[in-house]
Design a protein around this motif. Sequence first.
Motif, PDB file in Angstrom:
ATOM      1  N   TYR A  42       9.750  20.655   3.021  1.00 16.72           N
ATOM      2  CA  TYR A  42       9.792  20.173   1.647  1.00 16.72           C
ATOM      3  C   TYR A  42       8.931  18.920   1.523  1.00 16.72           C
ATOM      4  O   TYR A  42       9.058  17.980   2.319  1.00 16.72           O
ATOM      5  CB  TYR A  42      11.232  19.864   1.241  1.00 16.72           C
ATOM      6  N   TYR A  43       8.065  18.921   0.503  1.00 18.28           N
ATOM      7  CA  TYR A  43       7.133  17.831   0.265  1.00 18.28           C
ATOM      8  C   TYR A  43       7.416  17.181  -1.086  1.00 18.28           C
ATOM      9  O   TYR A  43       7.603  17.879  -2.085  1.00 18.28           O
ATOM     10  CB  TYR A  43       5.696  18.340   0.260  1.00 18.28           C
ATOM     11  N   CYS A  44       7.408  15.864  -1.112  1.00 23.02           N
ATOM     12  CA  CYS A  44       7.461  15.170  -2.389  1.00 23.02           C
ATOM     13  C   CYS A  44       6.044  14.811  -2.810  1.00 23.02           C
ATOM     14  O   CYS A  44       5.150  14.684  -1.959  1.00 23.02           O
ATOM     15  CB  CYS A  44       8.333  13.919  -2.308  1.00 23.02           C
ATOM     16  N   ALA A  45       5.855  14.651  -4.106  1.00 25.20           N
ATOM     17  CA  ALA A  45       4.515  14.398  -4.617  1.00 25.20           C
ATOM     18  C   ALA A  45       4.575  13.549  -5.881  1.00 25.20           C
ATOM     19  O   ALA A  45       5.547  13.628  -6.637  1.00 25.20           O
ATOM     20  CB  ALA A  45       3.797  15.713  -4.904  1.00 25.20           C
ATOM     21  N   VAL A  46       3.520  12.769  -6.087  1.00 20.34           N
ATOM     22  CA  VAL A  46       3.384  11.920  -7.272  1.00 20.34           C
ATOM     23  C   VAL A  46       2.254  12.452  -8.134  1.00 20.34           C
ATOM     24  O   VAL A  46       1.148  12.714  -7.627  1.00 20.34           O
ATOM     25  CB  VAL A  46       3.086  10.462  -6.881  1.00 20.34           C
ATOM     26  N   SER A  47       2.527  12.590  -9.410  1.00 21.47           N
ATOM     27  CA  SER A  47       1.524  13.105 -10.341  1.00 21.47           C
ATOM     28  C   SER A  47       0.649  11.988 -10.890  1.00 21.47           C
ATOM     29  O   SER A  47       1.029  10.829 -10.929  1.00 21.47           O
ATOM     30  CB  SER A  47       2.225  13.813 -11.489  1.00 21.47           C
ATOM     31  N   ARG A  48      -0.516  12.384 -11.352  1.00 23.35           N
ATOM     32  CA  ARG A  48      -1.377  11.448 -12.071  1.00 23.35           C
ATOM     33  C   ARG A  48      -0.838  11.203 -13.489  1.00 23.35           C
ATOM     34  O   ARG A  48      -1.264  10.254 -14.152  1.00 23.35           O
ATOM     35  CB  ARG A  48      -2.800  12.005 -12.174  1.00 23.35           C
ATOM     36  N   PHE A  49       0.050  12.057 -13.941  1.00 25.51           N
ATOM     37  CA  PHE A  49       0.534  12.027 -15.305  1.00 25.51           C
ATOM     38  C   PHE A  49       2.017  11.690 -15.380  1.00 25.51           C
ATOM     39  O   PHE A  49       2.738  11.793 -14.393  1.00 25.51           O
ATOM     40  CB  PHE A  49       0.268  13.369 -15.975  1.00 25.51           C
ATOM     41  N   ALA A  50       2.460  11.343 -16.592  1.00 23.98           N
ATOM     42  CA  ALA A  50       3.859  10.976 -16.798  1.00 23.98           C
ATOM     43  C   ALA A  50       4.769  12.187 -16.981  1.00 23.98           C
ATOM     44  O   ALA A  50       5.960  12.122 -16.675  1.00 23.98           O
ATOM     45  CB  ALA A  50       3.978  10.061 -18.022  1.00 23.98           C
ATOM     46  N   THR A  51       4.202  13.292 -17.476  1.00 23.98           N
ATOM     47  CA  THR A  51       4.999  14.490 -17.704  1.00 23.98           C
ATOM     48  C   THR A  51       4.801  15.440 -16.522  1.00 23.98           C
ATOM     49  O   THR A  51       3.719  15.531 -15.962  1.00 23.98           O
ATOM     50  CB  THR A  51       4.603  15.191 -18.999  1.00 23.98           C
ATOM     51  N   PRO A  52       5.858  16.151 -16.156  1.00 23.63           N
ATOM     52  CA  PRO A  52       5.802  16.961 -14.941  1.00 23.63           C
ATOM     53  C   PRO A  52       5.079  18.286 -15.124  1.00 23.63           C
ATOM     54  O   PRO A  52       5.085  18.864 -16.206  1.00 23.63           O
ATOM     55  CB  PRO A  52       7.276  17.193 -14.608  1.00 23.63           C
ATOM     56  N   SER A  53       4.495  18.750 -14.065  1.00 24.06           N
ATOM     57  CA  SER A  53       3.845  20.049 -14.015  1.00 24.06           C
ATOM     58  C   SER A  53       4.452  20.856 -12.883  1.00 24.06           C
ATOM     59  O   SER A  53       4.943  20.308 -11.904  1.00 24.06           O
ATOM     60  CB  SER A  53       2.348  19.882 -13.788  1.00 24.06           C
TER      61      SER A  53
END
Length: 123
Positions: free
Chosen positions: A93-104
Amino acid sequence: VQLQASGGGLVQAGGSLRLSCGASGRTASNNALAWFRQAPGKEREFVSAVSWNGIITHYADSVKGRFTISRDNAKNAVYLQMNSLKPEDTAVYYCAVSRFATPSTQPGPYNYWGQGTLVTVSS
């Protein structure tokens, strides 16, 4: 941003685990956060994501009703509570940070990734 995931392990089917992921280097409080997973021999797949303020959440159909994502912006962290685990949940399981505020639900918007934590569910 550096991400450190933890909380994985070996659990029997029907059991629970809580994954944690802490971000360091800079705040991720303005960014959507997500969990993806990759099972042996399979491609990485989306699990869950949460908006910057925790209000919007997305789940893969395979985990809906069993997994809950949450975040603590004061701690710069995201969590994944996993209940009623099944052998098919076995994966890194990997966590990730988006460039955006809303999730994809797609990996493209996520530009920072943790190293992964292994979850093994025995039958």
